[in-house]
Design a protein around this motif. Structure first.
Motif, PDB file in Angstrom:
ATOM      1  N   UNK A  63     -17.650   5.744   2.517  1.00  0.00           N
ATOM      2  CA  UNK A  63     -17.150   4.388   2.766  1.00  0.00           C
ATOM      3  C   UNK A  63     -15.973   4.386   3.742  1.00  0.00           C
ATOM      4  N   UNK A  64     -15.786   3.272   4.415  1.00  0.00           N
ATOM      5  CA  UNK A  64     -14.628   3.093   5.292  1.00  0.00           C
ATOM      6  C   UNK A  64     -13.387   2.945   4.418  1.00  0.00           C
ATOM      7  N   UNK A  65     -12.302   3.607   4.782  1.00  0.00           N
ATOM      8  CA  UNK A  65     -11.083   3.584   3.985  1.00  0.00           C
ATOM      9  C   UNK A  65     -10.008   2.779   4.712  1.00  0.00           C
ATOM     10  N   UNK A  66      -9.491   1.752   4.043  1.00  0.00           N
ATOM     11  CA  UNK A  66      -8.364   0.978   4.555  1.00  0.00           C
ATOM     12  C   UNK A  66      -7.161   1.288   3.691  1.00  0.00           C
ATOM     13  N   UNK A  67      -6.077   1.736   4.299  1.00  0.00           N
ATOM     14  CA  UNK A  67      -4.864   2.053   3.562  1.00  0.00           C
ATOM     15  C   UNK A  67      -3.872   0.921   3.775  1.00  0.00           C
ATOM     16  N   UNK A  68      -3.442   0.307   2.681  1.00  0.00           N
ATOM     17  CA  UNK A  68      -2.464  -0.772   2.761  1.00  0.00           C
ATOM     18  C   UNK A  68      -1.274  -0.430   1.885  1.00  0.00           C
ATOM     19  N   UNK A  69      -0.089  -0.817   2.321  1.00  0.00           N
ATOM     20  CA  UNK A  69       1.133  -0.565   1.565  1.00  0.00           C
ATOM     21  C   UNK A  69       1.999  -1.812   1.580  1.00  0.00           C
ATOM     22  N   UNK A  70       2.965  -1.853   0.692  1.00  0.00           N
ATOM     23  CA  UNK A  70       3.915  -2.969   0.654  1.00  0.00           C
ATOM     24  C   UNK A  70       4.927  -2.806   1.782  1.00  0.00           C
ATOM     25  N   UNK A  71       5.395  -3.887   2.348  1.00  0.00           N
ATOM     26  CA  UNK A  71       6.469  -3.837   3.335  1.00  0.00           C
ATOM     27  C   UNK A  71       5.959  -3.820   4.766  1.00  0.00           C
TER      28      UNK A  71
ATOM     29  N   UNK B  73      16.463  -6.099  -2.361  1.00  0.00           N
ATOM     30  CA  UNK B  73      15.079  -6.434  -2.650  1.00  0.00           C
ATOM     31  C   UNK B  73      14.789  -6.031  -4.084  1.00  0.00           C
ATOM     32  N   UNK B  74      14.291  -6.978  -4.837  1.00  0.00           N
ATOM     33  CA  UNK B  74      13.888  -6.675  -6.210  1.00  0.00           C
ATOM     34  C   UNK B  74      12.370  -6.585  -6.224  1.00  0.00           C
ATOM     35  N   UNK B  75      11.873  -5.393  -5.953  1.00  0.00           N
ATOM     36  CA  UNK B  75      10.429  -5.175  -5.927  1.00  0.00           C
ATOM     37  C   UNK B  75       9.944  -4.912  -7.338  1.00  0.00           C
ATOM     38  N   UNK B  76       9.656  -6.008  -8.050  1.00  0.00           N
ATOM     39  CA  UNK B  76       9.209  -5.876  -9.428  1.00  0.00           C
ATOM     40  C   UNK B  76       7.753  -5.435  -9.492  1.00  0.00           C
ATOM     41  N   UNK B  77       6.954  -5.913  -8.566  1.00  0.00           N
ATOM     42  CA  UNK B  77       5.535  -5.595  -8.623  1.00  0.00           C
ATOM     43  C   UNK B  77       4.954  -5.558  -7.220  1.00  0.00           C
ATOM     44  N   UNK B  78       4.223  -4.534  -6.954  1.00  0.00           N
ATOM     45  CA  UNK B  78       3.498  -4.412  -5.692  1.00  0.00           C
ATOM     46  C   UNK B  78       2.029  -4.716  -5.988  1.00  0.00           C
ATOM     47  N   UNK B  79       1.404  -5.654  -5.289  1.00  0.00           N
ATOM     48  CA  UNK B  79       0.026  -6.030  -5.617  1.00  0.00           C
ATOM     49  C   UNK B  79      -0.991  -4.924  -5.354  1.00  0.00           C
TER      50      UNK B  79
END
Length: 72
Positions: free
Chosen positions: A15-23, A56-62
């Motif tokens: 499968x094609x891999x997409x890497x996503x991150x917060x910020x 930054x209050x990073x409580x949750x990363x989706x």
């Protein structure tokens, strides 16, 4: 001909891999070497860049699982 078809079909299994991150990401405006890093400034070559802390209050990363207080 058959071997080409088998090889191409085999490559379709992955499968094609997409890497996503917060910020946000950073891109360099021009080339340079980092010569000094501190909590208040970053020096690249002869130029100084002041660092302003950001609260930054990073409580949750989706994108990554985390435990959130109060959830069951």
């Amino acid at each position: 001909m058959l071997s080409t078809s088998v090889v191409l079909s085999f490559l379709l299994l992955f499968p094609r891999i997409d890497i996503t991150t917060c910020g946000n990401g950073l891109m360099a405006a021009k080339a340079g070497t980092v010569t000094q890093i501190s909590s208040s400034k970053i020096v690249i070559g002869e130029r100084e860049y002041l660092v302003t802390p950001k609260e930054v209050k990073a409580e949750h990363c989706p994108f990554f699982p985390s435990k959130i207080a109060g959830r069951k």
